[in-house]
Enzyme design. Structure first.
Site, mmCIF file in Angstrom:
data_model
loop_
_atom_site.group_PDB
_atom_site.id
_atom_site.type_symbol
_atom_site.label_atom_id
_atom_site.label_comp_id
_atom_site.label_asym_id
_atom_site.label_seq_id
_atom_site.Cartn_x
_atom_site.Cartn_y
_atom_site.Cartn_z
ATOM 1 N N LYS A 204 0.764 -0.917 0.189
ATOM 2 C CA LYS A 204 -0.011 0.110 -0.376
ATOM 3 C C LYS A 204 0.962 1.135 -0.029
ATOM 4 C CE LYS A 204 -2.033 3.059 2.554
ATOM 5 N NZ LYS A 204 -1.992 4.356 1.381
ATOM 6 N N GLY A 257 6.223 5.107 8.840
ATOM 7 C CA GLY A 257 5.718 6.098 8.431
ATOM 8 C C GLY A 257 5.476 6.860 9.793
ATOM 9 N N SER A 258 4.544 7.429 10.192
ATOM 10 C CA SER A 258 5.127 8.548 11.779
ATOM 11 C C SER A 258 4.192 6.994 12.701
ATOM 12 C CB SER A 258 3.556 9.270 11.577
ATOM 13 O OG SER A 258 1.948 9.016 10.979
ATOM 14 N N THR A 259 4.692 7.871 14.195
ATOM 15 C CA THR A 259 4.389 7.187 14.971
ATOM 16 C C THR A 259 3.110 6.934 15.539
ATOM 17 O OG1 THR A 259 7.010 7.832 16.509
ATOM 18 C CG2 THR A 259 5.187 7.280 17.666
ATOM 19 N N GLY A 262 1.301 4.496 13.619
ATOM 20 C CA GLY A 262 2.211 2.869 13.955
ATOM 21 C C GLY A 262 1.242 2.443 15.526
ATOM 22 N N GLU A 280 9.035 0.775 11.932
ATOM 23 C CA GLU A 280 9.570 1.940 11.691
ATOM 24 C C GLU A 280 9.402 3.614 11.225
ATOM 25 O OE1 GLU A 280 12.858 1.085 11.480
ATOM 26 O OE2 GLU A 280 12.769 -0.702 10.245
ATOM 27 N N CYS A 315 13.327 10.488 8.009
ATOM 28 C CA CYS A 315 12.315 10.140 9.502
ATOM 29 C C CYS A 315 14.297 10.391 10.082
ATOM 30 C CB CYS A 315 12.454 8.785 9.248
ATOM 31 S SG CYS A 315 13.736 7.920 7.880
ATOM 32 N N GLU A 417 8.408 16.404 15.892
ATOM 33 C CA GLU A 417 9.341 15.779 14.330
ATOM 34 C C GLU A 417 8.479 16.961 13.585
ATOM 35 O OE1 GLU A 417 7.471 11.834 12.546
ATOM 36 O OE2 GLU A 417 9.559 12.670 11.700
HETATM 37 P P1 NAD Z 1 1.969 8.556 7.747
HETATM 38 O O1 NAD Z 1 1.873 7.525 9.017
HETATM 39 O O2 NAD Z 1 0.196 9.535 7.400
HETATM 40 O O3 NAD Z 1 1.679 7.703 7.023
HETATM 41 C C1 NAD Z 1 2.589 6.026 6.321
HETATM 42 C C2 NAD Z 1 1.510 5.144 5.548
HETATM 43 O O4 NAD Z 1 0.616 5.170 6.464
HETATM 44 C C3 NAD Z 1 0.733 5.518 3.683
HETATM 45 O O5 NAD Z 1 0.891 5.498 3.417
HETATM 46 C C4 NAD Z 1 -0.334 6.195 4.839
HETATM 47 O O6 NAD Z 1 -1.480 5.721 4.114
HETATM 48 C C5 NAD Z 1 -0.977 5.438 5.954
HETATM 49 N N1 NAD Z 1 -1.912 5.123 6.731
HETATM 50 C C6 NAD Z 1 -2.177 6.495 7.277
HETATM 51 N N2 NAD Z 1 -3.615 6.285 8.398
HETATM 52 C C7 NAD Z 1 -3.708 4.453 8.338
HETATM 53 C C8 NAD Z 1 -3.939 3.965 9.648
HETATM 54 N N3 NAD Z 1 -5.278 4.269 10.026
HETATM 55 N N4 NAD Z 1 -4.026 2.398 9.051
HETATM 56 C C9 NAD Z 1 -3.248 1.996 7.783
HETATM 57 N N5 NAD Z 1 -2.542 2.403 7.006
HETATM 58 C C10 NAD Z 1 -2.534 4.198 7.312
HETATM 59 O O7 NAD Z 1 3.189 8.925 7.423
HETATM 60 P P2 NAD Z 1 3.595 9.475 5.855
HETATM 61 O O8 NAD Z 1 3.048 11.218 6.060
HETATM 62 O O9 NAD Z 1 3.722 8.700 5.089
HETATM 63 O O10 NAD Z 1 5.495 9.999 6.786
HETATM 64 C C11 NAD Z 1 6.129 9.924 7.180
HETATM 65 C C12 NAD Z 1 6.160 9.896 8.464
HETATM 66 O O11 NAD Z 1 7.345 8.404 8.084
HETATM 67 C C13 NAD Z 1 7.523 10.540 9.121
HETATM 68 O O12 NAD Z 1 7.290 10.087 10.698
HETATM 69 C C14 NAD Z 1 8.907 9.772 9.772
HETATM 70 O O13 NAD Z 1 9.789 10.013 10.177
HETATM 71 C C15 NAD Z 1 8.385 8.318 8.727
HETATM 72 N N6 NAD Z 1 9.500 7.329 8.468
HETATM 73 C C16 NAD Z 1 9.850 6.967 9.073
HETATM 74 C C17 NAD Z 1 11.363 5.804 8.362
HETATM 75 C C18 NAD Z 1 11.542 4.999 9.147
HETATM 76 O O14 NAD Z 1 12.263 4.118 8.704
HETATM 77 N N7 NAD Z 1 11.873 4.940 10.018
HETATM 78 C C19 NAD Z 1 11.195 6.459 7.159
HETATM 79 C C20 NAD Z 1 10.358 6.877 6.212
HETATM 80 C C21 NAD Z 1 9.541 7.912 6.997
#
Ligand code: NAD
Length: 519
Positions: A204, A257-259, A262, A280, A315, A417
């Site tokens: 996804k 993605g975001s904490t 997560g 992550e 990140c 962040e």
């Molecule tokens: P996000 O958490 O908003 O989205 C990430 C993914 O999750 C997207 O595909 C989104 O559609 C999906 N998503 C959102 N809500 C969801 C839900 N309720 N159920 C299932 N899936 C859902 O993050 P973002 O804005 O896309 O990315 C930025 C974040 O990612 C920052 O916090 C960054 O630090 C983190 N990040 C971490 C790493 C790492 O390796 N630790 C790497 C890159 C980015």
């Protein structure tokens, strides 16, 4: 759409004009794949709904992409499970899986310019940086392809009358949910080990950057991945992402993605089938500069790049710069000079260090933090938004490298962040104080130490609460080392052999043999 005969692969763009021409050809001659990928076929979302993906550097819409939802997730899970149970991939000899994945890596290499361009157009990153991501993505797929036929199981140290085998088996259906900041690289970090281990995968991509994932799907088909082993479901997180996370038939969620999201995914796993969840997540990484470090000019250049690379949408951005007070003033001046050379520009210009923020919401969020930093009393030394009419398209979402000095841990710019090009500079007097400031965070993704004192380097590296510590560099690493965080930065490890462990389970086979004495 015939991928094999694509003339785009033959182009090797180098200059700004070359990249602009390639973008033009991509959009006018070829167009984008916009449908979901299911069972080796491209299909519209069951609902027929689409979402618009926008080029943030111009504000112009790029494509209408399938917006998948619960019904699409259910269909994909059924197909992926059937493929897994059928065994055409899951029970294939590892050496044969390796051959397919190496073909995929070769195809990614052939089409790397086009894939880099898709990420650049979709989320605004400089195309030169996107090309660097492609090298990482290709290296990752190759690494896992090459490792999978070199991993042995174990024989337990039992007595002669029994045999204990410890086997490694794929998990089943893996849903990989990825963000928009490194679309192709994050995808490769997930699907490389998951596919190599023999799983079926449902990807996804972020709703903000789905185009390269759909092009990747075409290439997996060309590489010979069997039916149903790889699916791509573009769409929103709260619709299709949530449906995958709640599915009783998904065995593992691998997420970047975001904490906040997560945490939600862990709840969904608890509400459904206790699927494995590897996260992550975010960071607010400290970069510690001690007065004894060598070549302040060079360190300042790296400290600036650590936060301004990819417009700060990283990140592991080194967003908290902790500088020993005795050199702080001089050092901050050097960081400001380096930041001046890292201004945003057209993402299609290979000379641009920074591109555009991914979308208006993220752009506004970063500007809000900048205003908040000023209100909280931090000293704004550089940066802010790019005014319309100063060389960049007025519709583009560009923000200048922004530096706050005199930040304290209580300020939002020093604690939260931001995910943008905003650097928070703290001062410290002692090693203890530096460590206290560095570890005073919910996150623990990355940290940097700049010093010439090996004893200090080791002392500090061990005490930093961080998944990775960079010594006299920032983010110099490759595929051979694991990548991941501690604390609220997550629990997973991407890259290296260790990531294969996440996508496989141990099975014990215990055989009772006829005791020698009774023969
Ligand atoms: P996000 O958490 O908003 O989205 C990430 C993914 O999750 C997207 O595909 C989104 O559609 C999906 N998503 C959102 N809500 C969801 C839900 N309720 N159920 C299932 N899936 C859902 O993050 P973002 O804005 O896309 O990315 C930025 C974040 O990612 C920052 O916090 C960054 O630090 C983190 N990040 C971490 C790493 C790492 O390796 N630790 C790497 C890159 C980015």
């Amino acid at each position: 759409m015939n991928v094999q005969s694509s003339p785009l692969a033959a182009s090797v763009p180098e200059t700004h004009a070359d990249w602009q021409a390639l973008a033009e050809r991509l959009q006018t001659e070829r167009g984008f794949e916009t449908r979901a990928y299911l069972d080796n076929d491209f299909v519209a979302a069951v609902s027929g709904e689409t979402l618009t993906t926008i080029n943030p550097a111009t504000g112009e819409p790029l494509a209408e992409v399938a917006s998948c939802d619960v019904a699409d997730a259910e269909a994909a899970v059924t197909v992926a499970r059937r493929a897994f149970d059928g065994g055409a991939w899951s029970r294939l000899a590892p050496g044969e899986r390796k051959a397919v994945l190496l073909r995929l890596a070769d195809l990614l290499e052939t089409h790397r310019h086009e894939l880099a361009l898709l990420d650049s157009l979709d989320m605004g990153k400089p195309v030169s940086s996107a090309l660097g991501d492609m090298a990482g993505a290709i290296g990752c797929i190759r690494h896992h392809a090459e490792s999978i036929d070199k991993l042995y199981g174990e024989v337990a140290p039992t007595g002669e009358d029994s045999l204990g085998l410890v086997l490694r088996e794929p998990l089943g259906v893996v849903a990989s949910i990825v963000p928009w900041n490194f679309p192709m690289m994050m995808t490769a970090w997930k699907i490389g080990p998951a596919l190599a281990a023999g799983n079926s995968v449902i990807l996804k991509p972020s709703e903000k950057s789905p185009l390269s994932a759909l092009r990747l799907a075409q290439l997996t088909r060309e590489a010979g991945l069997p039916h149903g082993v790889f699916q791509v479901l573009p769409g929103f997180g709260h619709t299709v992402g949530k449906a995958l996370a709640l599915s009783m038939e998904v065995d593992c969620l691998s997420f970047t993605g975001s904490t906040g999201v997560g945490k939600q995914l862990m709840q969904y796993a608890g509400q459904s089938n206790l699927k494995k969840v590897y996260l992550e997540c975010g960071g607010k990484s400290p970069n510690l500069v001690f007065a004894d470090c060598k070549d302040l000019e060079r360190v300042a250049e790296h400290a600036a790049a650590a936060i301004f690379h990819n417009q700060g949408e990283v990140c592991i951005a080194g967003s908290r710069l902790l500088v020993e007070n005795s050199i702080r003033e001089a050092f901050v001046d050097k960081v400001l000079a380096a930041a001046e050379r890292m201004q945003p520009g057209d993402p299609l210009d290979p000379a641009s260090f920074m591109g555009a923020m991914v979308d208006r919401a993220q752009y506004q969020r970063v500007l809000d933090y900048i205003h908040r930093g000023v209100e909280e009393g931090a000293a704004l030394r550089a940066g802010g938004q790019v005014e319309a009419g100063d060389g960049l398209n007025g519709q583009g979402l560009f923000i200048r490298p922004t530096v706050f000095d005199g930040v304290t841990g209580g300020m939002a710019v020093g604690r939260e962040e931001i995910f943008g090009p905003v650097l928070a500079v703290f001062g410290f007097d002692t090693e203890e104080e530096a460590l206290r400031l560095a570890n005073d965070s919910d996150y623990g993704l990355a940290a940097g130490v700049w010093s010439q004192d090996i004893d200090r380097i080791m002392r500090v590296s061990r005490r930093l609460q961080s998944g990775q510590v960079f010594v006299n560099n920032w983010a110099d690493m490759d595929q051979t080392v694991p990548f991941g965080g501690v604390k609220q930065s997550g629990n997973g490890r991407d890259k290296s052999h260790h990531s294969l462990e996440e996508y496989s389970d141990l099975k014990t086979v215990w055989m009772t043999l006829t005791p020698t004495s009774s023969l």
